[in-house]
Design an enzyme around this catalytic site. Structure first.
Site, mmCIF file in Angstrom:
data_model
loop_
_atom_site.group_PDB
_atom_site.id
_atom_site.type_symbol
_atom_site.label_atom_id
_atom_site.label_comp_id
_atom_site.label_asym_id
_atom_site.label_seq_id
_atom_site.Cartn_x
_atom_site.Cartn_y
_atom_site.Cartn_z
ATOM 1 N N MET A 39 0.844 -1.195 0.000
ATOM 2 C CA MET A 39 0.000 0.000 0.000
ATOM 3 C C MET A 39 0.883 1.250 0.000
ATOM 4 S SD MET A 39 -2.768 -1.083 2.906
ATOM 5 C CE MET A 39 -3.251 -2.800 3.146
ATOM 6 N N GLY A 173 -7.180 -1.469 1.937
ATOM 7 C CA GLY A 173 -6.442 -0.485 2.705
ATOM 8 C C GLY A 173 -6.144 -0.856 4.145
ATOM 9 N N PHE A 174 -6.991 -1.693 4.744
ATOM 10 C CA PHE A 174 -6.786 -2.065 6.139
ATOM 11 C C PHE A 174 -7.208 -3.507 6.366
ATOM 12 C CE2 PHE A 174 -7.318 2.517 6.157
ATOM 13 C CZ PHE A 174 -6.326 2.941 7.023
ATOM 14 N N GLY A 175 -6.493 -4.192 7.254
ATOM 15 C CA GLY A 175 -6.853 -5.547 7.618
ATOM 16 C C GLY A 175 -7.926 -5.551 8.693
ATOM 17 N N ASP A 202 -10.482 -11.599 -0.943
ATOM 18 C CA ASP A 202 -9.616 -11.010 0.073
ATOM 19 C C ASP A 202 -10.423 -10.041 0.921
ATOM 20 O OD1 ASP A 202 -7.635 -9.792 1.562
ATOM 21 O OD2 ASP A 202 -6.689 -8.766 -0.131
ATOM 22 N N GLY A 224 -6.058 -13.248 6.815
ATOM 23 C CA GLY A 224 -5.003 -12.634 7.599
ATOM 24 C C GLY A 224 -5.102 -12.990 9.058
#
Length: 251
Positions: A39, A173-175, A202, A224
Protein backbone atom coordinates in the site's frame (compact mmCIF):
# COMPACT_ATOMS: atom_id res chain seq x y z
CA UNK A 1 -14.86 -28.13 -11.84
CA UNK A 2 -13.20 -25.11 -10.24
CA UNK A 3 -9.41 -25.07 -9.82
CA UNK A 4 -7.98 -26.51 -6.60
CA UNK A 5 -7.95 -24.56 -3.37
CA UNK A 6 -5.04 -22.20 -2.76
CA UNK A 7 -4.67 -20.75 0.73
CA UNK A 8 -2.75 -17.48 0.83
CA UNK A 9 -2.39 -16.03 4.34
CA UNK A 10 -1.98 -12.25 4.35
CA UNK A 11 1.27 -11.25 6.02
CA UNK A 12 -0.33 -7.92 6.95
CA UNK A 13 -1.46 -9.81 10.07
CA UNK A 14 1.95 -11.31 10.82
CA UNK A 15 4.30 -10.13 13.57
CA UNK A 16 6.42 -7.49 11.79
CA UNK A 17 9.10 -7.79 14.48
CA UNK A 18 9.80 -11.34 13.24
CA UNK A 19 8.31 -11.20 9.76
CA UNK A 20 10.66 -13.64 8.04
CA UNK A 21 10.21 -16.29 10.73
CA UNK A 22 6.43 -15.80 10.72
CA UNK A 23 6.30 -16.26 6.94
CA UNK A 24 8.36 -19.45 7.09
CA UNK A 25 6.25 -20.81 9.95
CA UNK A 26 3.01 -20.15 8.07
CA UNK A 27 4.29 -22.08 5.07
CA UNK A 28 5.20 -24.97 7.38
CA UNK A 29 1.65 -24.84 8.78
CA UNK A 30 0.21 -25.63 5.35
CA UNK A 31 -0.09 -22.37 3.43
CA UNK A 32 0.26 -22.52 -0.35
CA UNK A 33 1.10 -18.89 -1.06
CA UNK A 34 1.80 -15.76 0.91
CA UNK A 35 -0.38 -12.74 0.18
CA UNK A 36 1.78 -9.61 0.34
CA UNK A 37 -0.20 -6.37 0.72
CA UNK A 38 1.61 -3.37 -0.76
CA UNK A 39 0.00 0.00 0.00
CA UNK A 40 1.35 3.40 -1.02
CA UNK A 41 -0.78 5.89 0.92
CA UNK A 42 -2.18 7.24 -2.36
CA UNK A 43 -4.35 4.55 -3.92
CA UNK A 44 -5.41 3.55 -0.42
CA UNK A 45 -5.10 5.63 2.79
CA UNK A 46 -2.51 3.40 4.39
CA UNK A 47 1.17 2.53 3.96
CA UNK A 48 2.67 -0.90 4.50
CA UNK A 49 6.09 -1.78 3.06
CA UNK A 50 7.97 -1.92 -0.21
CA UNK A 51 10.27 -4.08 -2.29
CA UNK A 52 13.19 -4.16 0.22
CA UNK A 53 11.00 -5.90 2.81
CA UNK A 54 9.74 -8.38 0.20
CA UNK A 55 13.36 -9.17 -0.71
CA UNK A 56 14.17 -9.89 2.94
CA UNK A 57 11.25 -12.26 3.53
CA UNK A 58 11.92 -13.99 0.20
CA UNK A 59 15.06 -15.42 1.84
CA UNK A 60 12.83 -17.26 4.33
CA UNK A 61 10.48 -18.89 1.79
CA UNK A 62 11.59 -21.04 -1.14
CA UNK A 63 10.62 -19.81 -4.59
CA UNK A 64 7.95 -21.89 -6.34
CA UNK A 65 9.24 -24.47 -8.80
CA UNK A 66 6.24 -24.01 -11.12
CA UNK A 67 3.76 -21.28 -11.95
CA UNK A 68 1.19 -20.79 -9.16
CA UNK A 69 3.15 -23.29 -7.09
CA UNK A 70 3.84 -23.52 -3.39
CA UNK A 71 5.76 -20.51 -2.10
CA UNK A 72 4.24 -18.03 -4.55
CA UNK A 73 4.50 -14.44 -3.37
CA UNK A 74 1.12 -13.02 -4.35
CA UNK A 75 1.82 -9.29 -4.28
CA UNK A 76 -1.39 -7.28 -4.07
CA UNK A 77 -0.37 -3.88 -5.37
CA UNK A 78 -2.67 -1.28 -3.83
CA UNK A 79 -0.69 1.50 -5.47
CA UNK A 80 -1.52 4.42 -7.74
CA UNK A 81 0.99 3.73 -10.53
CA UNK A 82 1.47 -0.04 -10.78
CA UNK A 83 3.55 -0.20 -13.96
CA UNK A 84 6.38 1.76 -12.35
CA UNK A 85 7.01 -0.94 -9.78
CA UNK A 86 6.85 -4.23 -11.68
CA UNK A 87 10.61 -4.55 -12.19
CA UNK A 88 11.37 -3.59 -8.59
CA UNK A 89 9.10 -6.27 -7.21
CA UNK A 90 10.25 -8.89 -9.69
CA UNK A 91 13.81 -8.31 -8.48
CA UNK A 92 12.60 -8.53 -4.86
CA UNK A 93 11.10 -11.98 -5.40
CA UNK A 94 7.48 -11.36 -6.37
CA UNK A 95 5.92 -14.19 -8.38
CA UNK A 96 2.40 -12.89 -9.04
CA UNK A 97 1.94 -9.15 -9.53
CA UNK A 98 -1.70 -8.25 -8.90
CA UNK A 99 -2.63 -4.67 -9.73
CA UNK A 100 -5.94 -2.89 -9.35
CA UNK A 101 -8.07 -2.30 -12.41
CA UNK A 102 -8.89 1.14 -11.01
CA UNK A 103 -5.19 2.10 -11.04
CA UNK A 104 -4.39 0.66 -14.47
CA UNK A 105 -5.07 3.86 -16.40
CA UNK A 106 -2.03 5.63 -14.99
CA UNK A 107 1.56 6.38 -15.96
CA UNK A 108 3.19 4.03 -18.49
CA UNK A 109 6.61 4.75 -16.97
CA UNK A 110 8.57 1.58 -16.24
CA UNK A 111 10.48 2.67 -13.15
CA UNK A 112 9.78 4.86 -10.09
CA UNK A 113 12.08 7.64 -11.28
CA UNK A 114 10.92 7.68 -14.91
CA UNK A 115 8.39 10.20 -16.21
CA UNK A 116 6.11 10.06 -19.23
CA UNK A 117 2.81 11.52 -20.37
CA UNK A 118 1.82 8.15 -21.84
CA UNK A 119 -0.81 6.11 -20.03
CA UNK A 120 -1.10 2.37 -19.62
CA UNK A 121 -4.26 0.23 -19.57
CA UNK A 122 -5.16 -3.22 -18.18
CA UNK A 123 -4.24 -5.18 -21.33
CA UNK A 124 -0.94 -3.38 -21.73
CA UNK A 125 -0.08 -3.87 -18.08
CA UNK A 126 -0.86 -7.59 -18.09
CA UNK A 127 1.19 -8.05 -21.25
CA UNK A 128 4.07 -6.10 -19.69
CA UNK A 129 4.00 -8.17 -16.49
CA UNK A 130 4.00 -11.41 -18.47
CA UNK A 131 6.84 -10.10 -20.61
CA UNK A 132 8.97 -9.79 -17.48
CA UNK A 133 8.31 -13.42 -16.59
CA UNK A 134 5.78 -12.84 -13.81
CA UNK A 135 2.22 -14.03 -13.37
CA UNK A 136 -0.38 -11.27 -13.56
CA UNK A 137 -3.45 -10.68 -11.44
CA UNK A 138 -6.10 -7.99 -11.66
CA UNK A 139 -8.12 -6.81 -8.67
CA UNK A 140 -11.46 -5.06 -8.28
CA UNK A 141 -12.62 -2.76 -5.51
CA UNK A 142 -16.19 -3.32 -4.25
CA UNK A 143 -17.53 -0.34 -6.22
CA UNK A 144 -16.24 -1.67 -9.56
CA UNK A 145 -18.49 -3.89 -11.63
CA UNK A 146 -17.16 -7.25 -12.74
CA UNK A 147 -18.15 -6.60 -16.38
CA UNK A 148 -15.07 -4.38 -16.82
CA UNK A 149 -12.94 -7.55 -16.90
CA UNK A 150 -14.55 -9.05 -19.99
CA UNK A 151 -12.14 -7.28 -22.33
CA UNK A 152 -9.04 -8.78 -20.70
CA UNK A 153 -10.47 -12.20 -19.87
CA UNK A 154 -11.61 -12.70 -23.46
CA UNK A 155 -8.66 -11.07 -25.21
CA UNK A 156 -7.55 -12.84 -28.37
CA UNK A 157 -3.96 -12.41 -27.18
CA UNK A 158 -3.24 -14.84 -24.32
CA UNK A 159 -0.49 -12.57 -22.99
CA UNK A 160 -3.18 -9.99 -22.21
CA UNK A 161 -5.26 -12.36 -20.07
CA UNK A 162 -4.70 -12.42 -16.30
CA UNK A 163 -3.66 -15.55 -14.42
CA UNK A 164 -5.94 -14.62 -11.54
CA UNK A 165 -8.77 -12.24 -10.69
CA UNK A 166 -9.03 -10.81 -7.17
CA UNK A 167 -12.45 -9.75 -5.90
CA UNK A 168 -12.15 -7.57 -2.81
CA UNK A 169 -14.64 -8.48 -0.09
CA UNK A 170 -13.69 -5.39 1.94
CA UNK A 171 -12.57 -1.91 0.96
CA UNK A 172 -8.82 -2.19 0.33
CA UNK A 173 -6.44 -0.48 2.70
CA UNK A 174 -6.79 -2.07 6.14
CA UNK A 175 -6.85 -5.55 7.62
CA UNK A 176 -9.44 -6.90 10.02
CA UNK A 177 -12.53 -5.52 8.27
CA UNK A 178 -15.97 -7.15 8.14
CA UNK A 179 -16.62 -9.49 5.21
CA UNK A 180 -18.83 -8.02 2.46
CA UNK A 181 -21.02 -10.85 1.18
CA UNK A 182 -22.46 -8.34 -1.31
CA UNK A 183 -19.37 -8.92 -3.49
CA UNK A 184 -19.91 -12.66 -3.93
CA UNK A 185 -22.21 -12.36 -6.98
CA UNK A 186 -19.11 -11.11 -8.85
CA UNK A 187 -17.33 -14.33 -7.92
CA UNK A 188 -20.29 -16.44 -8.95
CA UNK A 189 -20.61 -14.65 -12.30
CA UNK A 190 -16.93 -15.18 -13.05
CA UNK A 191 -16.98 -18.84 -12.04
CA UNK A 192 -20.00 -19.58 -14.22
CA UNK A 193 -18.43 -17.92 -17.24
CA UNK A 194 -14.78 -18.93 -16.70
CA UNK A 195 -14.74 -22.32 -14.94
CA UNK A 196 -10.94 -22.67 -15.01
CA UNK A 197 -10.11 -19.18 -13.75
CA UNK A 198 -8.27 -18.69 -10.48
CA UNK A 199 -10.58 -16.42 -8.47
CA UNK A 200 -9.22 -14.92 -5.28
CA UNK A 201 -11.20 -13.30 -2.48
CA UNK A 202 -9.62 -11.01 0.07
CA UNK A 203 -11.13 -9.42 3.15
CA UNK A 204 -12.87 -10.82 6.22
CA UNK A 205 -12.27 -14.47 5.27
CA UNK A 206 -12.15 -17.08 8.00
CA UNK A 207 -14.01 -20.12 9.35
CA UNK A 208 -17.21 -18.10 9.68
CA UNK A 209 -17.28 -16.83 6.09
CA UNK A 210 -15.45 -19.44 4.04
CA UNK A 211 -18.65 -21.38 3.23
CA UNK A 212 -20.14 -18.38 1.43
CA UNK A 213 -16.97 -17.72 -0.56
CA UNK A 214 -16.56 -21.38 -1.50
CA UNK A 215 -20.20 -21.69 -2.54
CA UNK A 216 -19.76 -18.69 -4.85
CA UNK A 217 -16.79 -20.32 -6.55
CA UNK A 218 -13.68 -18.71 -5.05
CA UNK A 219 -10.64 -20.98 -4.97
CA UNK A 220 -7.83 -18.66 -3.83
CA UNK A 221 -8.47 -17.64 -0.23
CA UNK A 222 -6.71 -14.77 1.49
CA UNK A 223 -6.98 -14.87 5.27
CA UNK A 224 -5.00 -12.63 7.60
CA UNK A 225 -6.02 -12.46 11.24
CA UNK A 226 -8.01 -15.71 10.90
CA UNK A 227 -4.72 -17.53 10.32
CA UNK A 228 -2.07 -15.49 12.10
CA UNK A 229 -4.32 -14.84 15.09
CA UNK A 230 -5.48 -18.44 15.47
CA UNK A 231 -4.47 -20.72 18.32
CA UNK A 232 -3.87 -23.41 15.71
CA UNK A 233 -3.15 -21.86 12.30
CA UNK A 234 -2.65 -25.29 10.73
CA UNK A 235 -6.20 -26.25 11.66
CA UNK A 236 -7.63 -23.06 10.15
CA UNK A 237 -5.65 -23.47 6.91
CA UNK A 238 -6.85 -27.07 6.66
CA UNK A 239 -10.47 -26.03 7.24
CA UNK A 240 -10.29 -23.34 4.56
CA UNK A 241 -8.79 -25.79 2.06
CA UNK A 242 -11.24 -28.59 2.79
CA UNK A 243 -14.21 -26.26 2.48
CA UNK A 244 -13.12 -24.94 -0.92
CA UNK A 245 -12.18 -28.36 -2.30
CA UNK A 246 -15.48 -29.87 -1.15
CA UNK A 247 -17.31 -27.37 -3.34
CA UNK A 248 -15.10 -27.48 -6.41
CA UNK A 249 -16.69 -30.59 -7.92
CA UNK A 250 -20.17 -29.11 -7.57
CA UNK A 251 -19.52 -25.88 -9.46
Amino acid sequence: MAPKAIIAPSILSADFAQLGADCARTMDQGADWLHVDIMDGHFVPNITFGAPVVAKIRKHVDKPTAGLGRGTFDCHMMIAEPKKWVKEFKNAGCDLYCFHYEAAFSSAAESPEAKTDEKTNPKDLIRYIHGLGLLAGIALKPATGVEVLTEVLESADPTERPDMVLIMTVEPGFGGQKFMASELPKVQALREKYPDLNIEVDGGLGPGTIDQAADAGANVIVAGSAVFGAKDPSEVISLLRTTVDSRSGKL
